[in-house]
Design a protein around this motif. Sequence first.
Motif, PDB file in Angstrom:
ATOM      1  N   LEU A 280     -47.640  17.815  76.110  1.00  0.00           N
ATOM      2  CA  LEU A 280     -47.505  17.101  77.359  1.00  0.00           C
ATOM      3  C   LEU A 280     -46.327  16.791  78.159  1.00  0.00           C
ATOM      4  N   PRO A 281     -45.403  16.146  77.151  1.00  0.00           N
ATOM      5  CA  PRO A 281     -44.094  16.149  77.582  1.00  0.00           C
ATOM      6  C   PRO A 281     -43.144  17.311  78.156  1.00  0.00           C
ATOM      7  N   LEU A 282     -43.559  18.380  77.473  1.00  0.00           N
ATOM      8  CA  LEU A 282     -43.122  19.693  77.602  1.00  0.00           C
ATOM      9  C   LEU A 282     -43.679  20.066  79.242  1.00  0.00           C
ATOM     10  N   GLN A 283     -44.835  19.856  79.436  1.00  0.00           N
ATOM     11  CA  GLN A 283     -45.510  20.256  80.737  1.00  0.00           C
ATOM     12  C   GLN A 283     -44.744  19.503  82.002  1.00  0.00           C
ATOM     13  N   LEU A 284     -44.481  17.947  81.449  1.00  0.00           N
ATOM     14  CA  LEU A 284     -43.875  17.178  82.569  1.00  0.00           C
ATOM     15  C   LEU A 284     -42.553  17.686  82.792  1.00  0.00           C
ATOM     16  N   LEU A 285     -41.690  18.212  81.686  1.00  0.00           N
ATOM     17  CA  LEU A 285     -40.323  18.578  81.679  1.00  0.00           C
ATOM     18  C   LEU A 285     -40.330  19.950  82.677  1.00  0.00           C
ATOM     19  N   ASN A 286     -41.400  20.738  82.617  1.00  0.00           N
ATOM     20  CA  ASN A 286     -41.333  21.973  83.232  1.00  0.00           C
ATOM     21  C   ASN A 286     -41.781  21.924  84.616  1.00  0.00           C
ATOM     22  N   GLU A 287     -42.456  20.762  84.819  1.00  0.00           N
ATOM     23  CA  GLU A 287     -42.911  20.330  86.293  1.00  0.00           C
ATOM     24  C   GLU A 287     -41.566  19.949  87.051  1.00  0.00           C
ATOM     25  N   THR A 288     -40.749  19.094  86.300  1.00  0.00           N
ATOM     26  CA  THR A 288     -39.622  18.501  86.891  1.00  0.00           C
ATOM     27  C   THR A 288     -38.610  19.761  87.179  1.00  0.00           C
ATOM     28  N   LEU A 289     -38.671  20.583  86.201  1.00  0.00           N
ATOM     29  CA  LEU A 289     -37.584  21.779  86.207  1.00  0.00           C
ATOM     30  C   LEU A 289     -37.978  22.581  87.417  1.00  0.00           C
ATOM     31  N   ALA A 290     -39.194  22.880  87.650  1.00  0.00           N
ATOM     32  CA  ALA A 290     -39.660  23.586  88.594  1.00  0.00           C
ATOM     33  C   ALA A 290     -39.349  23.108  89.968  1.00  0.00           C
ATOM     34  N   ALA A 291     -39.683  21.586  90.159  1.00  0.00           N
ATOM     35  CA  ALA A 291     -39.227  20.856  91.253  1.00  0.00           C
ATOM     36  C   ALA A 291     -37.832  20.962  91.842  1.00  0.00           C
ATOM     37  N   SER A 292     -36.965  21.244  90.717  1.00  0.00           N
ATOM     38  CA  SER A 292     -35.677  21.258  90.977  1.00  0.00           C
ATOM     39  C   SER A 292     -35.286  22.681  91.500  1.00  0.00           C
ATOM     40  N   LYS A 293     -36.177  23.735  90.955  1.00  0.00           N
ATOM     41  CA  LYS A 293     -36.115  25.035  91.292  1.00  0.00           C
ATOM     42  C   LYS A 293     -36.429  25.247  92.971  1.00  0.00           C
ATOM     43  N   VAL A 294     -37.307  24.342  93.242  1.00  0.00           N
ATOM     44  CA  VAL A 294     -37.685  24.392  94.779  1.00  0.00           C
ATOM     45  C   VAL A 294     -36.485  23.662  95.478  1.00  0.00           C
ATOM     46  N   TYR A 295     -36.018  22.587  94.881  1.00  0.00           N
ATOM     47  CA  TYR A 295     -34.968  21.961  95.528  1.00  0.00           C
ATOM     48  C   TYR A 295     -33.807  23.095  95.967  1.00  0.00           C
ATOM     49  N   ASN A 296     -33.496  23.799  94.849  1.00  0.00           N
ATOM     50  CA  ASN A 296     -32.442  24.736  95.018  1.00  0.00           C
ATOM     51  C   ASN A 296     -32.811  25.792  96.113  1.00  0.00           C
ATOM     52  N   LEU A 297     -33.929  26.142  95.962  1.00  0.00           N
ATOM     53  CA  LEU A 297     -34.357  26.971  97.117  1.00  0.00           C
ATOM     54  C   LEU A 297     -33.989  26.408  98.638  1.00  0.00           C
ATOM     55  N   LEU A 298     -34.685  25.222  98.842  1.00  0.00           N
ATOM     56  CA  LEU A 298     -34.462  24.573  99.859  1.00  0.00           C
ATOM     57  C   LEU A 298     -33.041  24.645 100.281  1.00  0.00           C
ATOM     58  N   CYS A 299     -32.190  24.561  99.178  1.00  0.00           N
ATOM     59  CA  CYS A 299     -30.692  24.463  99.633  1.00  0.00           C
ATOM     60  C   CYS A 299     -30.176  25.834  99.906  1.00  0.00           C
ATOM     61  N   GLY A 300     -31.112  26.776  99.796  1.00  0.00           N
ATOM     62  CA  GLY A 300     -30.616  28.226  99.972  1.00  0.00           C
ATOM     63  C   GLY A 300     -29.882  28.912  98.924  1.00  0.00           C
ATOM     64  N   GLN A 301     -30.301  28.163  97.498  1.00  0.00           N
ATOM     65  CA  GLN A 301     -29.431  28.760  96.223  1.00  0.00           C
ATOM     66  C   GLN A 301     -30.772  29.137  95.394  1.00  0.00           C
ATOM     67  N   LYS A 302     -31.181  30.306  95.485  1.00  0.00           N
ATOM     68  CA  LYS A 302     -32.143  30.981  94.618  1.00  0.00           C
ATOM     69  C   LYS A 302     -31.773  30.924  93.037  1.00  0.00           C
ATOM     70  N   ASN A 303     -30.519  31.143  92.734  1.00  0.00           N
ATOM     71  CA  ASN A 303     -30.226  31.337  91.349  1.00  0.00           C
ATOM     72  C   ASN A 303     -29.415  30.376  90.443  1.00  0.00           C
ATOM     73  N   VAL A 304     -29.590  29.304  90.929  1.00  0.00           N
ATOM     74  CA  VAL A 304     -29.078  28.228  90.127  1.00  0.00           C
ATOM     75  C   VAL A 304     -30.098  27.735  88.864  1.00  0.00           C
ATOM     76  N   SER A 305     -29.647  28.112  87.649  1.00  0.00           N
ATOM     77  CA  SER A 305     -30.626  27.831  86.416  1.00  0.00           C
ATOM     78  C   SER A 305     -29.980  26.606  85.780  1.00  0.00           C
ATOM     79  N   GLU A 306     -30.676  25.392  85.529  1.00  0.00           N
ATOM     80  CA  GLU A 306     -30.264  24.346  84.935  1.00  0.00           C
ATOM     81  C   GLU A 306     -29.832  24.622  83.463  1.00  0.00           C
TER      82      GLU A 306
END
Lengths: 420, 420
Positions: free
Chosen positions: B386-412
């Motif tokens: 369950l916490p892993l799922q929540l972490l992955n959701e949070t990381l995915a949100a950040s990937k969308v955020y980076n996409l919104l900033c025009g940066q597709k390849n930023v990996s946390e």
Amino acid sequence: MKTVGIIAEFNPFHNGHKFLIEESKKRTGADYCIVVMSGDFVQRGAPAITDKFTRAKSALDSGADLVLELPSYYALGSAEYFASGAVSLLNKLNFVDYLCFGSESENIDLLFNIADILNEESDSFKRNIKENVKSGKSYASSRESAVFSELCAINSSICECDKEADIKKALTLPNSILATEYLRALRKANSHITPVMIKRIGESYHSTDLTEYSSATAIRNSIKKTSDGKLTLEDSVKNAMPETSFKLLNDKLLREEFVKEDILDNLLYYKLLQNKGDFTAFLDINESLSNKIDKATDKYKTFDGFCNILKSKDLSYTRISRCLMHILLDIKACNMQEYKADNFTSFIRILGQKKSSFPLLAEIGEDSEIPVINRLKDAEKILDPLPLQLLNETLAASKVYNLLCGQKNVSEFSLPPIIL
Amino acid sequence: MKTVGIIAEFNPFHNGHKFLIEESKKRTGADYCIVVMSGDFVQRGAPAITDKFTRAKSALDSGADLVLELPSYYALGSAEYFASGAVSLLNKLNFVDYLCFGSESENIDLLFNIADILNEESDSFKRNIKENVKSGKSYASSRESAVFSELCAINSSICECDKEADIKKALTLPNSILATEYLRALRKANSHITPVMIKRIGESYHSTDLTEYSSATAIRNSIKKTSDGKLTLEDSVKNAMPETSFKLLNDKLLREEFVKEDILDNLLYYKLLQNKGDFTAFLDINESLSNKIDKATDKYKTFDGFCNILKSKDLSYTRISRCLMHILLDIKACNMQEYKADNFTSFIRILGQKKSSFPLLAEIGEDSEIPVINRLKDAEKILDPLPLQLLNETLAASKVYNLLCGQKNVSEFSLPPIIL
């Protein structure tokens, strides 16, 4: 009254297409030419160069009498599904006499033989492929050898040494592959439609030379970016396209109503992220490709770049781009199975027509075993659930297409019909 | 060793935030200040003005010792979920002594009383709301009256006429609403953390004036487009922000590493199309709102315009924009139910820390009942599903955020830790 059918993408409409329409009427003596045309996406896994209505208009201006939309699932399917969807549509009209198509080959008997072998899938054929694959050959070349063996069994004269090259061509050249699939589909449907093969003139499918009979690829490649970032056609393209078609395409470019690559790049990446690593529900994507896509997502920059990352000896660029379009447009394997089981679900969606084609429409009303959507807003009342679903999928694909063109508010429901 | 916790968005980090951190240490005598900060999206239903690491750096530079990420589900939740997620995280650390928060009100006893009424949800309270709604009042005002009645029952002196305005403020002003939710969450968790309320200084939450204590809203609004299409901060903003925070924000703007509105506009529209009319699976979207969204999709032009189309007397702009963010980021009601049932699933994800805070980290290792993710790539081994799922959701949100900033390849996964 005689009618000839043509299956096409017109991406964009060029002199070769005009020749095909004229020649098909001349060769068959048909009064009318009905075109089944891909909508806003084309089979190589890409958005079309202009929207479906613009391309339909070009065709009507150059000899077509009626242009019907090939639903998105078939337009973006493998050669087999593309052909099956389109042939099924023409066949269900019940009054089409001929199907005309171009091919690199002129030997329709050979293609018919191949079509029958592929349809039959005899035990010896399947065993032969399996053995060839086991011996280390690629699947494509194993299939080729197996077809060759089967052909020899039917008629040993086919298998003289000098014919092997012909057979290879028939199995690998893009128009011949499609031609074979049309023949397979006609046979499977026990269709009364007579196939008529017309030898392709002009440059080959993939050629990039610009001449009177340039390929659509060459024309698309001739679109250049000007210094202020706008797109424009090279002047020499004028020679390769009917005047109206050139003008319509050029106007679209001038008005910037074309697909913006950066939007496509962003939407696909977003969809990849949303899908959380499992892409097996989409058409044509097996577990191995799904894993490959998942692993490569971190390297994603552009749609084109991603296709290049994923392509391999066994998976061509086109195969990959088609799979990625399935992801982008939510084209699911399970839906395609349903459509296929329903004898390739169809409906008649008219993209455009000539005034002179009204007798054809009366014919459709009387003879056809397929529903006609005259007004989109009546579709829910007219269509059964499965064709309605396919229509909605096709309309949704066009909404994504419009979004790719930067136009969020274009509704097909409010467009006036195209009547030339 | 004493520790004070703060829950914040820092969107962007300004003088008022610096004051809150300093004051919280001074008032409690704490050695360390731990911040639980929203990641790349904030509670009003929007991407943050700069990415989470930049905002964490600003906070560390102005007195914070450790910045932890509030998972996307809570950061984008209602006031109740936002507070519950953040308080639960601090509480599970097991060594935080105080929770400091700003409020328009100074009357913590009143807020505690309200918190208890809301937690208890007595029969009389619920009946009271129902009757008020039936009599034609809006839900918000019905709830207000019901709280007032309950308060009178507890202590009639609260209900003197001049207090009603105070109560109304406590129930409607944004910081007081959050303060009440913090108190509710602390009570529910039987937390040993002592709440400390600090009166907000400077401009009100929604004020757009630019002064030394400007609101984050005012600072965000002061970002202007230059004639060449770039974004820049008004000079006067310098007075409202610590120097480092101003510089970090300004650098982001200069490097164009901020959310591009047209990308957001396109992605949300695409997601709306993909969802085919049913949005009820997403958090906070009931059938009525789902239908409203579906019907309005044809009029969609921009994210902001769409919020304005959908907002109504009962549904504020913010409520709508939060729901649309749930759609964009695939935040599902069923997942939130799971997290809530798990006592608000948490993990420790460090966005940044001061060198001097290393003793704090040792404490986390020893005392906490919550897993610490030191290296992202170990998360799969460390976390339960369950916490892993929540972490992955949070990381995915950040990937969308980076996409919104025009940066597709930023990996946390490849970012170096922020240590000041």
